[in-house]
Design a protein around this motif. Sequence first.
Motif, mmCIF file in Angstrom:
data_model
loop_
_atom_site.group_PDB
_atom_site.id
_atom_site.type_symbol
_atom_site.label_atom_id
_atom_site.label_comp_id
_atom_site.label_asym_id
_atom_site.label_seq_id
_atom_site.Cartn_x
_atom_site.Cartn_y
_atom_site.Cartn_z
ATOM 1 N N ALA A 120 0.831 -1.208 0.000
ATOM 2 C CA ALA A 120 0.000 0.000 0.000
ATOM 3 C C ALA A 120 0.865 1.256 0.000
ATOM 4 N N GLU A 121 1.960 1.238 0.766
ATOM 5 C CA GLU A 121 2.855 2.393 0.784
ATOM 6 C C GLU A 121 3.518 2.594 -0.572
ATOM 7 N N ARG A 122 3.866 1.494 -1.229
ATOM 8 C CA ARG A 122 4.484 1.599 -2.551
ATOM 9 C C ARG A 122 3.488 2.160 -3.565
ATOM 10 N N LEU A 123 2.217 1.759 -3.452
ATOM 11 C CA LEU A 123 1.193 2.319 -4.333
ATOM 12 C C LEU A 123 1.055 3.824 -4.119
ATOM 13 N N HIS A 124 1.039 4.236 -2.867
ATOM 14 C CA HIS A 124 0.917 5.661 -2.568
ATOM 15 C C HIS A 124 2.106 6.438 -3.134
ATOM 16 N N ALA A 125 3.299 5.858 -3.103
ATOM 17 C CA ALA A 125 4.483 6.537 -3.618
ATOM 18 C C ALA A 125 4.532 6.531 -5.142
ATOM 19 N N PHE A 126 3.940 5.512 -5.766
ATOM 20 C CA PHE A 126 4.016 5.348 -7.210
ATOM 21 C C PHE A 126 3.330 6.503 -7.940
ATOM 22 N N GLY A 127 2.139 6.879 -7.498
ATOM 23 C CA GLY A 127 1.391 7.915 -8.201
ATOM 24 C C GLY A 127 2.127 9.233 -8.306
ATOM 25 N N PRO A 128 2.581 9.816 -7.189
ATOM 26 C CA PRO A 128 3.311 11.079 -7.284
ATOM 27 C C PRO A 128 4.566 10.993 -8.160
ATOM 28 N N ALA A 129 5.264 9.847 -8.108
ATOM 29 C CA ALA A 129 6.466 9.695 -8.942
ATOM 30 C C ALA A 129 6.112 9.765 -10.420
ATOM 31 N N THR A 165 -0.861 -3.743 -10.696
ATOM 32 C CA THR A 165 -1.710 -4.911 -10.464
ATOM 33 C C THR A 165 -1.121 -5.799 -9.372
ATOM 34 N N MET A 166 0.182 -6.024 -9.429
ATOM 35 C CA MET A 166 0.849 -6.846 -8.427
ATOM 36 C C MET A 166 0.693 -6.240 -7.031
ATOM 37 N N LEU A 167 0.896 -4.919 -6.923
ATOM 38 C CA LEU A 167 0.768 -4.272 -5.619
ATOM 39 C C LEU A 167 -0.661 -4.334 -5.111
ATOM 40 N N LEU A 168 -1.632 -4.171 -5.999
ATOM 41 C CA LEU A 168 -3.031 -4.273 -5.587
ATOM 42 C C LEU A 168 -3.337 -5.661 -5.034
ATOM 43 N N ARG A 169 -2.826 -6.680 -5.706
ATOM 44 C CA ARG A 169 -3.059 -8.047 -5.222
ATOM 45 C C ARG A 169 -2.402 -8.265 -3.864
ATOM 46 N N GLU A 170 -1.229 -7.667 -3.680
ATOM 47 C CA GLU A 170 -0.555 -7.815 -2.395
ATOM 48 C C GLU A 170 -1.308 -7.118 -1.266
#
Length: 222
Positions: A120-129, A165-170
């Motif tokens: 979830a933290e990686r997803l949050h960081a992905f968007g701004p990047a 997709t992988m992060l969402l599944r995790e």
Amino acid sequence: MTGRFPSLPLLPPDADAEGVIAATGSALAPPGAPQPLRADAARNRTRLLEAASGLLAECGAANLTMEALAAAAGVGKGTVFRRFGDRAGLFLALLDHREQQLQAAFLSGPPPLGPGAPAAERLHAFGPAVLRHERDHHEVILAARTDPVRPYRVPAARLRLTHVTMLLRETGASGDAELIAHTLLGSLDTALVHHLVVGRGMPLDRLEAGWHTLVDRLAPPR
């Protein structure tokens, strides 16, 4: 995506940047592109791209033509067309190196964007990047869009889709993870970001906050 176009197969969840681009030598080349260049051809391509970068900084994407590049690089126009195919191919080549840097950051860079943080933290960081990447290169990205479907078919787009997709599944998100990933990535589309930031005057912070809201709603913490 509409029913007229087949769904692209996802890349392996453990794909890395080198594996994704191994077949083409490029993060942005479409499937079926030529194999990686010989060393001398690669050097010539690099010189052309350096000249193109200089022209881009001087006159902007709208005035960067194949003819202008040939003149700046001191080569025939045919050489430029043979190397890049068309103007869209030239812009994709210019973007390729920067796209690979972004890929390296979210695949193997430090957390929270890279491995080592909860999904979830990686997803949050992905968007701004990605938002910052699209904002910084929007002129070239939009100029390269001559085919409305092409952006979804290049390896870079497939890698982003696979990663999200992988992060969402995790995270254990409910529903179709691949379709949710498309929804999330749609909010980062270059044309949309450019319209909101330039056309509507929205600060990038607002778009980043919107990304975090989407992630929280589509992939709520367990």
